[in-house]
Every structure is written in structure tokens, then in C-alpha cells.
Design an enzyme around this catalytic site. Structure first.
Site, mmCIF file in Angstrom:
data_model
loop_
_atom_site.group_PDB
_atom_site.id
_atom_site.type_symbol
_atom_site.label_atom_id
_atom_site.label_comp_id
_atom_site.label_asym_id
_atom_site.label_seq_id
_atom_site.Cartn_x
_atom_site.Cartn_y
_atom_site.Cartn_z
ATOM 1 N N GLN A 66 -75.186 19.997 -1.529
ATOM 2 C CA GLN A 66 -74.633 21.344 -1.673
ATOM 3 C C GLN A 66 -74.946 22.210 -0.461
ATOM 4 O OE1 GLN A 66 -72.438 21.970 -4.372
ATOM 5 N NE2 GLN A 66 -72.824 19.764 -4.261
ATOM 6 N N GLU B 179 -74.900 27.894 -10.647
ATOM 7 C CA GLU B 179 -73.539 27.360 -10.684
ATOM 8 C C GLU B 179 -73.561 25.907 -11.152
ATOM 9 O OE1 GLU B 179 -69.871 26.605 -7.515
ATOM 10 O OE2 GLU B 179 -71.930 26.791 -6.803
ATOM 11 N N HIS B 180 -74.383 25.097 -10.504
ATOM 12 C CA HIS B 180 -74.571 23.694 -10.894
ATOM 13 C C HIS B 180 -76.035 23.499 -11.270
ATOM 14 C CE1 HIS B 180 -71.573 23.674 -7.504
ATOM 15 N NE2 HIS B 180 -70.872 22.976 -8.381
ATOM 16 N N ASP C 239 -67.747 17.635 -8.511
ATOM 17 C CA ASP C 239 -66.900 18.182 -7.453
ATOM 18 C C ASP C 239 -65.566 17.449 -7.374
ATOM 19 O OD1 ASP C 239 -68.762 20.066 -6.671
ATOM 20 O OD2 ASP C 239 -69.614 18.823 -5.083
ATOM 21 N N HIS D 239 -53.101 59.118 -39.286
ATOM 22 C CA HIS D 239 -53.127 57.675 -39.514
ATOM 23 C C HIS D 239 -52.801 57.369 -40.974
ATOM 24 C CE1 HIS D 239 -54.984 57.479 -35.601
ATOM 25 N NE2 HIS D 239 -55.248 56.178 -35.698
#
Length: 442
Positions: A270, A339-340, A373, A432
Site C-alpha cells: 500500500q 480503509e483496509h 484491490d 394537518h
């Protein structure tokens, strides 16, 4: 090469952990100040601004901002057969997973004659961003496009930076991936300016552009650097976005049973994305940490992108975090929200089920991040910078909206009319209630 943060013997809250864990020095907020003028300029000047920024940032002035269809077709025809086979296998696997993500409509009968249905409706048009700076990402074409197609989106546009060595066009492999997926609306536009083009549209500035270069989209998705993430934050509200997918991150939670070579290889994989990429090891084993340090030094010196990797691993966003035990390690990775997240421990599967914040979780020694990936079938467009605490990775859900459809008969409404009027009066909204009672001559 990589910093070390020793949290042993310290009892920290989630807030305190978030404050001490490694993060890049330049974040989305800082980048937002830099890209805001770019976004506004593209909004005001359209294609002319896009060409100016391509010349400034990408060192080429594209003749064709929209890539001609015959160029896309030629890119596929020139694709090396082995790479084509790999792309097609990835498409097959990613499509299988994303087809299973389609949410189902449902109907609930609340009472006789009273139904509420929920429909999932795809957005009409999406802008899909594919990076093209330090590396080439046909895989991101697949991740973006397949998810949108499986959601039922009919109008898809892709933007990827123009390349000086490709005569101002995006990388040919990216164009080939577009052709494989049947996408013919592709723009040679990169960075924050691509996000602005998608959000606001762009009027042409050259005869080949036509009067309108690009129509605005409903949703923008795709990974990118911190400047792309900042631009997405700026236009959120004008359009929808998936998440702020900035520079990549990997966190590895490992114990003494992990293979140091595997861990080092994964951290390095990475780091080669970007000098701002984050590689974080969380472990209760000093021996493993030392062995990983040694393996990183050796592997970083031998890899192709040595300088980029060394910068990323030595940066403030990367570190080895020492903890007392795996319980403390789990608290660290949950506070970090990577993220990972890889889990390489003796009880990896059990720990994975206790993770509360991660873009994607990779369990065991044979599920490394590069699998995700490319060919795992999962999506690699994932939230970064702690956004995994509240955001999901890209998927079919990114391109659909839930719409509720309410249908009551006269008898079904009359049955609860008085209660609705009582409710409305309690909220001091008598009109209403009158909208209900008017239907029954009251």
C-alpha cells in the site's frame, strides 16, 4: 524506517486513541482551501478551465476533453491478451458480488386497505473518477462501473487524468477497461477539476467540444488523492458522493503467529501507491515488530518505487503501534477505522467479527489487501481518513435511493382519522388535521 508508537501500559479512551494514532499532516480540510478556487473556476469557465488545469497539473493541454469513441475501441483492440483475460476475470467476480447486493423492494400491510411499499430506485446519472497519477487503475474502472451497472444506472461518465505520453488522453489500459464494460462517455480530466465538472457540468470551449461538454451528474464516486477527496467534500450537497476516498491506508492487526515477511510485504504494497499512503501495524509482539522492521528495510530497498515507499513508511501517517494484548489492539484498530484492515492472528476470524470500523476486513494470512484491490470480488473503493466510522465502501447501495410509496383506502384512513387530528393538534399544526377531516365532511 517506520515510526513506533508504544501504547503498552496506557488505558486510553476512543477519543484519546484517535488523537494519538498516526495520520497524515495534510488532511482534507487543508486541501479544501487549495481546491476551492479550482472548483469555482471550473464552475464558471467550464471546458476552458479544464484545459488550463490539465496544462498546469498534468503538463499537457488535451485537444479532446471527451475521448473519441474510436480511440476507446482502439484501446481495447490493442490490449495485451493476458491483461484482457485478467480484467475479464475481475469483472466476472466483482459483478457476482455486486449482483447479490441489490436490495429488495417490500410491501407492508399495516391494516386492511393500508399499505406502505418501499422501492429502490437508481440515480439517473453518475460521474465515476479513476485516478491516473502515480499509477494506472483499470481496476478502479471496474469497481466503479460494475457497481453502478448492477444498481441499474443508465447514464455513466468516467473521468481520468490526461497523460502527456498519451497525447493528452487517459491511459490506454483505462480506456480498454471502459470499452470492456460498454462505457463510451470518458473524459480526459483529472483531480479536483474532474469533480467540479461532474458536479456542475461544463460548457465547451473548442469546436470539438460541442456546445455542452458534460452534463451534471447526481452522484460522484471513485478514489483519488487528498485533493480529489477535498473537492468531493466541497460539492457534497450539490451532488451525492460515495465517501472521501483519499490516500490509501492499511492497518494490520497481528500477533506472534503472523509471518513477518507477509506483514512487511502487505504494508509495503500500500505504501507504493502514494508518498502520503499510510501503513500501520498493530501488534502485541515486540519480536514481530522487530522482524517486520527488518523485512521492510530489505524489501523497500529492493522494490521498484523505493523512494515513494520510503517516504510513505517514514511519514507521520505510518507507524508500528505496540499494545499490551489483542483486546487493546482491537480497540486501536476500531478507533483508527482503516480503509483496509488485515487480521493476521491465531483467532483472526473471531476478531474480524468484533471489528466495528473498517472499510474492508481481510481475514487470515491468505487474504492480503491486493487480493481485494483486484480479484476478490469485493469493491476496492473504500473510505479513508477515519470515514469508515460512518461510511461504507462503494457498492450497489451507493447508486440507489429508497422511496416509500403510501396507499390507503377511504376506510383505512377513516379508521385512524381522529387519532391523526389529535396528534396534529398536539403539535399545534391544526391544518394537518383539517387535511384529514376534510375528506370526511367534518
Amino acid at each position: 524506517m517506520i515510526n513506533r508508537l508504544d501504547l503498552r501500559g496506557r488505558s486510553l479512551s476512543a477519543r484519546e486513541l484517535s488523537a494519538v494514532l498516526p495520520r497524515p499532516e495534510v488532511g482534507v480540510e487543508d486541501a479544501s482551501r487549495l481546491v476551492a478556487p479550482v472548483v469555482e473556476d471550473v464552475r464558471a469557465r467550464g471546458a476552458a478551465a479544464l484545459r488550463d488545469y490539465a496544462e498546469k497539473f498534468d503538463h499537457v493541454r488535451p485537444e479532446h476533453l471527451r475521448v473519441p469513441t474510436d480511440v476507446i475501441t482502439a484501446a481495447l483492440e490493442g490490449l495485451e491478451p493476458g491483461l484482457r483475460a485478467a480484467l475479464e476475470e475481475t469483472i466476472t467476480r466483482v459483478r457476482a458480488v455486486h449482483a447479490a447486493q441489490r436490495p429488495a423492494d417490500f410491501t407492508v400491510s399495516v391494516a386492511p386497505g393500508a399499505t406502505v411499499r418501499q422501492r429502490w430506485i437508481p440515480v439517473q446519472r453518475v460521474g465515476l473518477y479513476v485516478p491516473g497519477g502515480l499509477a494506472v487503475y483499470p481496476s478502479s474502472v471496474i469497481m466503479n462501473v460494475v457497481a453502478a451497472q448492477e444498481a441499474g444506472v443508465v447514464s455513466l461518465a468516467i473521468a481520468s487524468p490526461p497523460q502527456a505520453d498519451e497525447q493528452g488522453l487517459p491511459n490506454a489500459t483505462i480506456l480498454a477497461a471502459c470499452a470492456l464494460l460498454g462505457v463510451d462517455e470518458v473524459y480526459a480530466v483529472g483531480g479536483a477539476q474532474a469533480v467540479a465538472m461532474f458536479a456542475y457540468g461544463a460548457v465547451g470551449s473548442e469546436p470539438q467540444d460541442g456546445d455542452v461538454l458534460a452534463e451534471p451528474v447526481d452522484v460522484i464516486t471513485g478514489p483519488g488523492n487528498v485533493f480529489v477527496a477535498a473537492a468531493k467534500r466541497l460539492v457534497r450537497g450539490v451532488v451525492g458522493i460515495d465517501a472521501e476516498a483519499g490516500p490509501t491506508e492499511i492497518a494490520v492487526l497481528a500477533d506472534a503467529t503472523a509471518d513477518a515477511e507477509h506483514v512487511a510485504a502487505d504494508l509495503l504494497s500500500q505504501a507504493e501507491h502514494d508518498p502520503m499512503a499510510a501503513s500501520v501495524l498493530v501488534t502485541d509482539s515486540v519480536a514481530l515488530a522487530d522482524a517486520v522492521d527488518a523485512a521492510l528495510a530489505r524489501r523497500a530497498a529492493a522494490t521498484k518505487h523505493t523512494e515513494r515507499v520510503a517516504t510513505a513508511l517514514a511519514g507521520p501517517q505510518s507507524a508500528t503501534v505496540l499494545v499490551d494484548d489483542l483486546e487493546a489492539g482491537l480497540a486501536v484498530v476500531n478507533a483508527y477505522g482503516a480503509e483496509h484492515l488485515e487480521i493476521q492472528t491465531a483467532d483472526a476470524a473471531a476478531l474480524a467479527d468484533r471489528v466495528t470500523s473498517a472499510g474492508a476486513i481481510f481475514v487470515g494470512a491468505f487474504s492480503p489487501v491486493p487480493l481485494g484491490d483486484y480479484m476478490a470480488g469485493s469493491n476496492h473503493v473504500l473510505p479513508t481518513g477515519g470515514c469508515a466510522h460512518y461510511s461504507s465502501g462503494l457498492g450497489v447501495h451507493s447508486f440507489v435511493r429508497a422511496v416509500q410509496v403510501v396507499e390507503y383506502s377511504r376506510d383505512a384512513l377513516e379508521q385512524i382519522a381522529d387519532q391523526i387530528v389529535t396528534f396534529a393538534n398536539a403539535e399545534d399544526l391544526p391544518a394537518h388535521g383539517e387535511a384529514i377531516s376534510a375528506r370526511f365532511g367534518r
